[in-house]
Write an enzyme that holds these catalytic residues in place. Structure first.
Site, PDB file in Angstrom:
ATOM      1  N   GLU A 158      -5.854  10.220 -11.093  1.00  0.00           N
ATOM      2  CA  GLU A 158      -4.581  10.969 -11.072  1.00  0.00           C
ATOM      3  C   GLU A 158      -4.057  11.421 -12.440  1.00  0.00           C
ATOM      4  OE1 GLU A 158      -1.844   8.505  -8.877  1.00  0.00           O
ATOM      5  OE2 GLU A 158      -3.011   8.619  -7.039  1.00  0.00           O
ATOM      6  N   GLU A 264      -9.878   7.960  -0.118  1.00  0.00           N
ATOM      7  CA  GLU A 264      -8.712   7.189   0.343  1.00  0.00           C
ATOM      8  C   GLU A 264      -8.151   7.797   1.629  1.00  0.00           C
ATOM      9  OE1 GLU A 264      -5.867   6.555  -2.841  1.00  0.00           O
ATOM     10  OE2 GLU A 264      -7.444   6.358  -4.335  1.00  0.00           O
TER      11      GLU A 264
HETATM   12  C1  XIL Z   1      -1.851   1.882  -3.346  1.00  0.00           C
HETATM   13  C2  XIL Z   1      -2.055   0.583  -2.582  1.00  0.00           C
HETATM   14  O1  XIL Z   1      -2.563   0.883  -1.297  1.00  0.00           O
HETATM   15  C3  XIL Z   1      -0.755  -0.176  -2.469  1.00  0.00           C
HETATM   16  O2  XIL Z   1      -0.962  -1.457  -1.901  1.00  0.00           O
HETATM   17  C4  XIL Z   1      -0.128  -0.328  -3.852  1.00  0.00           C
HETATM   18  O3  XIL Z   1       1.146  -0.912  -3.717  1.00  0.00           O
HETATM   19  C5  XIL Z   1       0.000   1.004  -4.561  1.00  0.00           C
HETATM   20  O4  XIL Z   1      -1.264   1.636  -4.606  1.00  0.00           O
HETATM   21  N1  XIL Z   1      -3.631   6.436  -4.738  1.00  0.00           N
HETATM   22  C6  XIL Z   1      -4.490   5.493  -5.242  1.00  0.00           C
HETATM   23  C7  XIL Z   1      -4.420   4.100  -4.712  1.00  0.00           C
HETATM   24  O5  XIL Z   1      -5.371   5.823  -6.022  1.00  0.00           O
HETATM   25  O6  XIL Z   1      -4.761   3.165  -5.698  1.00  0.00           O
HETATM   26  C8  XIL Z   1      -3.059   3.784  -4.166  1.00  0.00           C
HETATM   27  O7  XIL Z   1      -3.112   2.493  -3.571  1.00  0.00           O
HETATM   28  C9  XIL Z   1      -2.650   4.836  -3.167  1.00  0.00           C
HETATM   29  C10 XIL Z   1      -2.546   6.191  -3.823  1.00  0.00           C
END
Ligand code: XIL
Length: 361
Positions: A158, A264
């Site tokens: 990101e 994701e």
């Molecule tokens: C999220 C997790 O799922 C949560 O448990 C945590 O509180 C915050 O992060 N993008 C990403 C992930 O790259 O690492 C994130 O994961 C969700 C958004």
């Protein structure tokens, strides 16, 4: 003699029963089996799920896992002189025992980073040199520990801005400019030359952001930086993305010679970007009833059907698909006054209608 003779058919019957039940157990196909000829199917996990009822589902359905939080800088490296390995080790050991692939997530991000990283003992920002040295040491330590066990890493997460700027404004850019990105890839490659290295981001189907990610990746490739793939997070919703937007993203990034992985995946039942999440700072809506309506079910099923149709169409370019969380029982999109139902398994861990659309081809 008579009793003996009676026992034989009984024995035969029970042997047949054991054989049949063992066979039928094996024949319960999971996502990973339906997609064997396409790409590994993965899921983000928490250590506790590996010793609870979720573990059976994980093993039956998936061939790859990603730690949801355990390998992020904050959790795994809470102080400069201290690493916390327990959760990450639990996940990697589970994968090794069960012959699952592991995607490492993530080595360099602006969120979930430890406080000590950017400051010196007096609380001032460290110099660029010190920050890069710390990054190098972190990446080298973590990547080396799991060398040969983690096949792919989300190296930088990101870094591109959602707004008009190019890079997201963070401590990383404030102290080290753009250079921290290529350095992170170089350090990871030096620690494990066999690992497949990804740049990972979200909202990758919005043209303005996609163009910036493309520009960043093209620049890295042109410079010879060891970046091998792009992770498209795929926090989608019933309203996004369209088939055209999705296909265009895959085609653009593949044209750079990069692997594409959906890292994701979840499809929020509320419309909007980034999982239909509320934008930060926006007022919380009133507590909504957590009902998975028939309409949501239908819209979600159609979106899942479409995106997997596209993934299969681009199987040459798509080298992995990972869901973000196991089932609707727990998802990172819950809370904020409403529950979400973004995955393929319901709160009882049973396949939803969308599941059957995903495996029907
Ligand atoms: C999220 C997790 O799922 C949560 O448990 C945590 O509180 C915050 O992060 N993008 C990403 C992930 O790259 O690492 C994130 O994961 C969700 C958004």
């Amino acid at each position: 003699m008579k009793t003996h003779l009676l026992k034989i058919p009984l024995l035969l019957a029970s042997a047949a029963f054991i054989f049949i039940s063992a066979k039928s157990f094996k024949e319960v196909k999971g996502l990973k089996d339906y997609y064997k000829k396409y790409f590994p199917m993965g899921v983000a996990v928490r250590p506790s799920e590996l010793s609870s009822e979720e573990s059976k589902l994980i093993l039956n359905e998936f061939s790859s896992i990603t730690p949801e939080n355990a390998m992020k800088m904050g959790p795994i490296h809470p102080r400069e002189d201290r690493y916390f390995w327990r959760d990450a080790d639990t996940i990697v050991n589970f994968a090794v025992r069960n012959k699952l692939k592991v995607r490492g997530h993530t080595l360099c991000w602006h969120a979930q980073t430890p406080n000590w990283l950017f400051i010196d003992s007096t609380g001032n920002n460290v110099s660029k040199d010190v920050l890069l040295q710390r990054l190098k040491s972190h990446i080298n330590t973590v990547v080396s520990r799991y060398k040969g066990k983690i096949y792919a890493w989300d190296v930088v997460n990101e870094a591109i801005a959602d707004g008009p700027e190019f890079l997201r404004k963070t401590k990383w850019t404030e102290i080290a400019g753009e250079e921290f990105i290529e350095k992170a890839f170089e350090y990871a490659h030096a620690a494990d030359p066999n690992a497949v290295l990804f740049y990972n981001d979200y909202n990758t189907e919005i043209p303005a952001k996609r163009d910036k990610i493309f520009k960043l990746l093209k620049g890295l490739k042109d410079k010879g930086v060891p970046v091998h793939g792009v992770g498209l997070q795929a926090h989608w919703s019933i309203s996004t993305p369209t088939r055209e937007e999705l296909e265009k993203s895959i085609e653009m990034f593949s044209s750079l010679g990069l692997q594409v992985q959906f890292t994701e995946l979840d499809i929020s039942v509320y419309s909007g970007r980034q999982g239909g999440q509320l934008i930060q700072g926006q007022q919380q809506p009133q507590q909504q009833k957590s009902v998975f309506t028939a309409e949501m079910e239908q819209q979600q099923l159609e979106k899942y059907k479409m995106v997997f149709d596209v993934f299969r169409k681009y199987k040459k370019n798509v080298t992995g698909v990972t869901f973000w969380n196991v089932s609707d029982k727990y998802t990172w999109l819950d809370g904020r006054g409403r529950k979400n139902f973004p995955l393929l398994f319901d709160q009882e861990l049973k396949p939803k209608k969308a599941y059957w659309e995903v495996v029907k081809f």
